[in-house]
Design a protein around this motif. Structure first.
Motif, PDB file in Angstrom:
ATOM      1  N   ARG A 141      -5.237  27.422  -6.655  1.00 42.25           N
ATOM      2  CA  ARG A 141      -4.950  28.858  -6.722  1.00 42.25           C
ATOM      3  C   ARG A 141      -4.261  29.260  -5.431  1.00 42.25           C
ATOM      4  O   ARG A 141      -4.727  28.944  -4.342  1.00 42.25           O
ATOM      5  CB  ARG A 141      -6.258  29.617  -6.875  1.00 42.25           C
ATOM      6  CG  ARG A 141      -6.044  31.079  -7.063  1.00 42.25           C
ATOM      7  CD  ARG A 141      -7.013  31.599  -8.094  1.00 42.25           C
ATOM      8  NE  ARG A 141      -6.563  32.896  -8.497  1.00 42.25           N
ATOM      9  CZ  ARG A 141      -7.296  33.989  -8.377  1.00 42.25           C
ATOM     10  NH1 ARG A 141      -8.519  33.918  -7.908  1.00 42.25           N
ATOM     11  NH2 ARG A 141      -6.806  35.140  -8.761  1.00 42.25           N
ATOM     12  N   ARG A 142      -3.122  29.949  -5.563  1.00 43.12           N
ATOM     13  CA  ARG A 142      -2.376  30.346  -4.366  1.00 43.12           C
ATOM     14  C   ARG A 142      -1.778  31.732  -4.528  1.00 43.12           C
ATOM     15  O   ARG A 142      -1.444  32.162  -5.624  1.00 43.12           O
ATOM     16  CB  ARG A 142      -1.311  29.324  -4.028  1.00 43.12           C
ATOM     17  CG  ARG A 142      -0.342  29.035  -5.134  1.00 43.12           C
ATOM     18  CD  ARG A 142       0.552  27.854  -4.789  1.00 43.12           C
ATOM     19  NE  ARG A 142       1.348  27.500  -5.959  1.00 43.12           N
ATOM     20  CZ  ARG A 142       1.923  26.343  -6.140  1.00 43.12           C
ATOM     21  NH1 ARG A 142       1.796  25.394  -5.232  1.00 43.12           N
ATOM     22  NH2 ARG A 142       2.635  26.103  -7.210  1.00 43.12           N
ATOM     23  N   LEU A 143      -1.662  32.396  -3.386  1.00 41.78           N
ATOM     24  CA  LEU A 143      -1.092  33.728  -3.291  1.00 41.78           C
ATOM     25  C   LEU A 143       0.066  33.704  -2.310  1.00 41.78           C
ATOM     26  O   LEU A 143       0.067  32.927  -1.354  1.00 41.78           O
ATOM     27  CB  LEU A 143      -2.115  34.727  -2.748  1.00 41.78           C
ATOM     28  CG  LEU A 143      -3.378  34.978  -3.521  1.00 41.78           C
ATOM     29  CD1 LEU A 143      -4.271  35.936  -2.737  1.00 41.78           C
ATOM     30  CD2 LEU A 143      -3.055  35.549  -4.881  1.00 41.78           C
ATOM     31  N   VAL A 144       1.006  34.618  -2.540  1.00 46.00           N
ATOM     32  CA  VAL A 144       2.051  34.866  -1.553  1.00 46.00           C
ATOM     33  C   VAL A 144       1.634  36.112  -0.789  1.00 46.00           C
ATOM     34  O   VAL A 144       1.227  37.110  -1.383  1.00 46.00           O
ATOM     35  CB  VAL A 144       3.425  35.074  -2.223  1.00 46.00           C
ATOM     36  CG1 VAL A 144       4.491  35.386  -1.177  1.00 46.00           C
ATOM     37  CG2 VAL A 144       3.811  33.838  -3.029  1.00 46.00           C
ATOM     38  N   ILE A 145       1.716  36.029   0.516  1.00 39.57           N
ATOM     39  CA  ILE A 145       1.390  37.155   1.385  1.00 39.57           C
ATOM     40  C   ILE A 145       2.654  37.505   2.167  1.00 39.57           C
ATOM     41  O   ILE A 145       3.245  36.643   2.815  1.00 39.57           O
ATOM     42  CB  ILE A 145       0.262  36.822   2.391  1.00 39.57           C
ATOM     43  CG1 ILE A 145      -0.960  36.199   1.688  1.00 39.57           C
ATOM     44  CG2 ILE A 145      -0.092  38.049   3.223  1.00 39.57           C
ATOM     45  CD1 ILE A 145      -1.633  37.059   0.676  1.00 39.57           C
ATOM     46  N   GLY A 146       3.040  38.765   2.085  1.00 36.31           N
ATOM     47  CA  GLY A 146       4.183  39.243   2.850  1.00 36.31           C
ATOM     48  C   GLY A 146       3.724  40.238   3.896  1.00 36.31           C
ATOM     49  O   GLY A 146       2.836  41.057   3.633  1.00 36.31           O
ATOM     50  N   ILE A 147       4.311  40.157   5.063  1.00 35.95           N
ATOM     51  CA  ILE A 147       4.046  41.121   6.132  1.00 35.95           C
ATOM     52  C   ILE A 147       5.390  41.707   6.539  1.00 35.95           C
ATOM     53  O   ILE A 147       6.273  40.976   6.998  1.00 35.95           O
ATOM     54  CB  ILE A 147       3.337  40.459   7.338  1.00 35.95           C
ATOM     55  CG1 ILE A 147       1.945  39.964   6.923  1.00 35.95           C
ATOM     56  CG2 ILE A 147       3.261  41.436   8.515  1.00 35.95           C
ATOM     57  CD1 ILE A 147       1.176  39.232   8.022  1.00 35.95           C
TER      58      ILE A 147
END
Length: 186
Positions: A3-9
């Motif tokens: 399970r993976r997420l993309v995180i943007g800052i």
């Protein structure tokens, strides 16, 4: 598949939200793929003592914002969704108009086109009509606009408590179970 997420800052104030999302996702055993815009790196320098390398080390994989050919720019790269924390009005506006001019906006646009969850912690106040229209456009495309408005029912004792609760609620929207998150009625 892990399970993976993309995180943007992006470059809005409030990088603490992105940092806490990364921390809580790791604790939950979720893989994170991070992209930080140049303005997000500026905010990191203003608001934290972290180096760019320190921030990168908080994620499983980090991409340069200019790398529009990275894995997260493709719909065939499967994720559980994406969180942009904080989300600047510039980034919100790019998403409202499908302008994928950097990897963060391209990955978010791919998230929308693949009908995955996109959560935007939009950091701006007061709001103009243009901001509200951009929020409407992103919502109509399937995005979730989640301004980081604090909840006071858990009786936070610090800013860190407020940030953690908001980051945990954002992860809830992507189906990530954040243990020990104060919940109404529980």
């Amino acid at each position: 598949m892990e399970r993976r997420l993309v995180i943007g800052i992006s470059g809005a104030t409030g990088i603490a939200y992105g940092l806490k999302v990364l921390e809580l996702a790791r604790k939950a055993g979720v893989g994170t793929h991070l992209v930080v815009t140049p303005a997000g790196q500026q905010t990191r320098a203003y608001e934290t003592d972290l180096s760019a390398a320190d921030l990168s080390a908080m994620a499983d994989v980090t991409y340069r914002a200019a790398d529009v050919g990275a894995a997260i720019a493709s719909g065939s790269f499967r994720t559980a969704g994406m969180i942009v924390a904080p989300c600047s009005i510039r980034t919100l506006s790019a998403l409202a108009h499908s302008t994928g001019d950097n990897l963060l906006t391209r990955a978010a646009d791919v998230t929308l086109k693949e009908r995955r969850r996109l959560v935007l912690l939009v950091r701006e106040t007061p709001l103009t009509l243009g901001h509200l229209r951009a929020m409407t456009a992103v919502t109509e495309s399937g995005g979730i606009v989640m301004p980081p408005v604090p909840a006071f029912y858990p009786r936070p004792e610090s800013v860190a408590d407020i940030v953690e609760h908001t980051a945990g609620r954002a992860l809830d929207l992507l189906g990530v179970d954040v243990r020990d998150l104060p919940r109404w009625g529980e």
